[in-house]
Scaffold this active site. Structure first.
Site, PDB file in Angstrom:
ATOM      1  N   HIS A  72      24.947  47.124  54.053  1.00 55.11           N
ATOM      2  CA  HIS A  72      23.652  46.731  53.505  1.00 55.11           C
ATOM      3  C   HIS A  72      22.907  47.931  52.920  1.00 55.11           C
ATOM      4  O   HIS A  72      22.799  48.966  53.584  1.00 55.11           O
ATOM      5  CB  HIS A  72      22.772  46.114  54.603  1.00 55.11           C
ATOM      6  CG  HIS A  72      23.198  44.735  54.996  1.00 55.11           C
ATOM      7  ND1 HIS A  72      22.492  43.955  55.873  1.00 55.11           N
ATOM      8  CD2 HIS A  72      24.270  43.990  54.607  1.00 55.11           C
ATOM      9  CE1 HIS A  72      23.100  42.787  56.007  1.00 55.11           C
ATOM     10  NE2 HIS A  72      24.190  42.790  55.261  1.00 55.11           N
ATOM     11  N   TYR A 200      12.843  41.110  58.553  1.00 59.98           N
ATOM     12  CA  TYR A 200      11.951  41.379  59.684  1.00 59.98           C
ATOM     13  C   TYR A 200      10.603  40.756  59.338  1.00 59.98           C
ATOM     14  O   TYR A 200      10.011  41.117  58.317  1.00 59.98           O
ATOM     15  CB  TYR A 200      11.750  42.880  59.883  1.00 59.98           C
ATOM     16  CG  TYR A 200      12.951  43.645  60.379  1.00 59.98           C
ATOM     17  CD1 TYR A 200      13.921  44.129  59.493  1.00 59.98           C
ATOM     18  CD2 TYR A 200      13.117  43.921  61.735  1.00 59.98           C
ATOM     19  CE1 TYR A 200      15.014  44.848  59.943  1.00 59.98           C
ATOM     20  CE2 TYR A 200      14.214  44.649  62.203  1.00 59.98           C
ATOM     21  CZ  TYR A 200      15.155  45.108  61.303  1.00 59.98           C
ATOM     22  OH  TYR A 200      16.232  45.823  61.755  1.00 59.98           O
ATOM     23  N   PRO A 292      14.680  46.946  70.626  1.00 61.64           N
ATOM     24  CA  PRO A 292      15.736  46.713  69.630  1.00 61.64           C
ATOM     25  C   PRO A 292      15.278  46.733  68.179  1.00 61.64           C
ATOM     26  O   PRO A 292      16.110  46.742  67.279  1.00 61.64           O
ATOM     27  CB  PRO A 292      16.276  45.323  70.002  1.00 61.64           C
ATOM     28  CG  PRO A 292      15.156  44.671  70.741  1.00 61.64           C
ATOM     29  CD  PRO A 292      14.414  45.765  71.447  1.00 61.64           C
ATOM     30  N   LYS A 296      18.399  50.980  67.214  1.00 60.46           N
ATOM     31  CA  LYS A 296      18.797  52.379  67.404  1.00 60.46           C
ATOM     32  C   LYS A 296      19.623  52.625  68.680  1.00 60.46           C
ATOM     33  O   LYS A 296      20.230  53.694  68.823  1.00 60.46           O
ATOM     34  CB  LYS A 296      17.543  53.274  67.458  1.00 60.46           C
ATOM     35  CG  LYS A 296      16.865  53.421  66.112  1.00 60.46           C
ATOM     36  CD  LYS A 296      17.717  54.232  65.165  1.00 60.46           C
ATOM     37  CE  LYS A 296      17.282  54.127  63.734  1.00 60.46           C
ATOM     38  NZ  LYS A 296      18.392  54.001  62.783  1.00 60.46           N
ATOM     39  N   TYR A 384      15.429  54.511  59.349  1.00 61.10           N
ATOM     40  CA  TYR A 384      16.227  53.306  59.561  1.00 61.10           C
ATOM     41  C   TYR A 384      17.722  53.594  59.382  1.00 61.10           C
ATOM     42  O   TYR A 384      18.544  53.121  60.171  1.00 61.10           O
ATOM     43  CB  TYR A 384      15.776  52.210  58.588  1.00 61.10           C
ATOM     44  CG  TYR A 384      16.288  50.837  58.944  1.00 61.10           C
ATOM     45  CD1 TYR A 384      15.559  49.995  59.779  1.00 61.10           C
ATOM     46  CD2 TYR A 384      17.504  50.382  58.446  1.00 61.10           C
ATOM     47  CE1 TYR A 384      16.031  48.731  60.113  1.00 61.10           C
ATOM     48  CE2 TYR A 384      17.984  49.122  58.774  1.00 61.10           C
ATOM     49  CZ  TYR A 384      17.250  48.302  59.610  1.00 61.10           C
ATOM     50  OH  TYR A 384      17.722  47.058  59.949  1.00 61.10           O
TER      51      TYR A 384
HETATM   52  C1  PHB Z   1      21.108  42.518  65.482  1.00 62.38           C
HETATM   53  O1  PHB Z   1      21.898  42.286  64.550  1.00 62.38           O
HETATM   54  O2  PHB Z   1      21.259  41.992  66.608  1.00 62.38           O
HETATM   55  C2  PHB Z   1      19.947  43.391  65.201  1.00 62.38           C
HETATM   56  C3  PHB Z   1      19.807  43.964  63.966  1.00 62.38           C
HETATM   57  C4  PHB Z   1      18.711  44.759  63.698  1.00 62.38           C
HETATM   58  C5  PHB Z   1      17.762  44.953  64.659  1.00 62.38           C
HETATM   59  C6  PHB Z   1      17.913  44.407  65.932  1.00 62.38           C
HETATM   60  C7  PHB Z   1      19.001  43.611  66.193  1.00 62.38           C
HETATM   61  O3  PHB Z   1      16.678  45.706  64.367  1.00 62.38           O
END
Ligand code: PHB
Ligand code: APR
Length: 389
Positions: A72, A200, A292, A296, A384
């Protein structure tokens, strides 16, 4: 039994450390309390920084990630009814890879098996001893019989609830902690992702995240109350709540389906200092936890494993203790930056019970600034995709 490095815990930190040490010619044994299937059954985040992928490659465990992982170059932030893309690749030249932690663990387990290295699963009552002397040992019980491993070093890679950190005398350790007043309810479903990149979402009803494991398997999260129980969240309620927290276009496109896994996780920031106690080192979740948001956790476990493996290589090959003497300081410098970033992402995206309407408006102002300012977007992107090692 004798080995150079006794590793406690066969999660990503322990397995990657074991493979790196092996690559550097340093023998090691891993002791794991659970069965391999149990370890593989834990569903966790699935987003790898380029540095993490490079480490998998270095130990010969990256081939499937390159075949099956989804690369990505951006993420989307949704708020106030619209989505805004942050172009990670344009800002940093780097990308992230979607590849589940379960898959990373399986690939590392297979690499370890192929290399013929010893992993003792279902090791009960594992205990590190004498790590403040030159002759540390680890004892454990297997099938009712007690065993001891004599070693040069112990690596505590046994997660947040492990025995390694708990074995250090309280006066030698300082801990820093924040427990957030909400959790994440996550479901896995055999449905196509709603968008090819992660979304998000900051919403008045609470945070939501649309992520994925593959082109046909989705992972979604909604912020929930810490008192909630999964029985209160039948699939229909989950999908309805998720749709309410997304922009209209995304909600309309969302393909729903039965959940194949559903769980609630609390959110915590935690750091233990230092990460070295004589001849015992901590790595991964044993030393630190991040919420989460930003994924990280696994990536920090990987950078710790790398710093530690390089320090031990310096010790064995160059006969220098400089690397192990600086391990804690070096690892913590990167850890704290990820702790800061994960805390910040959490704080701008979630609904906080105690900050009221002014807190919510300030979040929107920050998000608006973030997507409009090249400098602010670049700062998010840089963190990120992962800070350099
Ligand atoms: C996930 O794919 O479970 C995931 C991805 C990004 C995040 C948290 C969890 O910030
Ligand atoms: N004895 C032996 N093994 C133990 C003990 C013990 N007393 N306690 C815990 N373990 C094992 C656990 O069963 C687990 O398999 O240690 C392993 C620790 O693995 P993780 O919890 O996955 O931690 P780590 O390897 O540091 O990986 C960090 O995991 O929690 C996620 O978000 C985090 O993605 C990050 C990653």
């Amino acid at each position: 039994m004798r080995t150079k490095v006794a590793i406690i815990g066969a999660g990503p930190a322990g397995l990657l450390l074991g493979q790196l040490l092996h690559a550097y010619g340093i023998d090691n044994v891993i002791l794991e309390r659970q069965t391999p299937d149990y370890v593989l059954g834990r569903i966790r985040a699935g987003l790898l920084e380029e540095g993490t992928v490079a480490l998998l490659d270095e130990v010969g465990g990256g081939a499937r990630a390159h075949r099956e992982g989804l690369v990505h170059g951006g993420i989307e932030l949704a708020f106030a009814g619209s989505r805004h893309r942050i172009d990670l690749k344009a800002a940093t030249g780097k990308t992230v890879m979607i590849y589940g932690q379960t898959e990373v663990t399986l690939d590392l387990m297979n690499a370890r098996h192929a290399a013929g290295l010893t992993t003792i699963y279902e090791a009960a009552d594992v205990k590190p001893h004498d790590f403040d002397t030159d002759h540390p040992r680890v004892t454990y019980v297997k099938d009712g019989t007690s065993h001891e491993i004599a070693c040069d070093f112990i690596a505590g890679c046994d997660g947040f609830h492990g025995v390694s950190r708990a074995s250090v005398k309280p006066s030698a350790i300082e801990t820093f902690e924040r427990v957030y007043p909400f959790g994440w309810l996550g479901i896995l479903s055999e449905t196509p992702p709603v968008s090819h990149e992660l979304i998000y979402s900051n919403h008045a009803r609470g945070f939501a995240l649309c992520t994925m494991r593959s082109t046909h398997r989705s992972r979604h999260y909604v912020q929930c109350s810490l008192d909630d129980h999964i029985d209160q969240w039948p699939d229909d309620r989950f999908w309805d709540e998720l749709k309410l927290r997304l922009d209209q276009e995304t909600a309309d496109k969302l393909v729903t389906g039965p959940s194949i896994e559903k769980s609630i996780a609390p959110l915590r920031s935690f750091v233990a200092e230092p990460m070295r106690f004589g001849r015992m080192f901590l790595a991964g979740d044993a030393a630190h936890i991040v919420p989460p948001t930003g994924a990280k956790g696994l990536n920090l476990a990987a950078s710790d494993a790398y710093y530690l493996a390089v320090a031990l290589r310096e010790y064995y090959i160059e006969k220098s203790a400089a690397g192990i003497d600086h391990y804690s300081e070096k690892a913590l410098a990167r850890v704290w930056k990820a702790v800061r970033f994960s805390w910040w992402m959490t704080s701008i995206l979630h609904k906080f019970p105690d900050t009221g309407t002014i807190g919510a408006r300030i979040q929107l102002a920050e998000l608006d600034y973030l997507v409009a300012s090249k400098a602010a977007s670049a700062s998010l992107a840089e963190n990120y995709v992962g800070l350099p090692y």
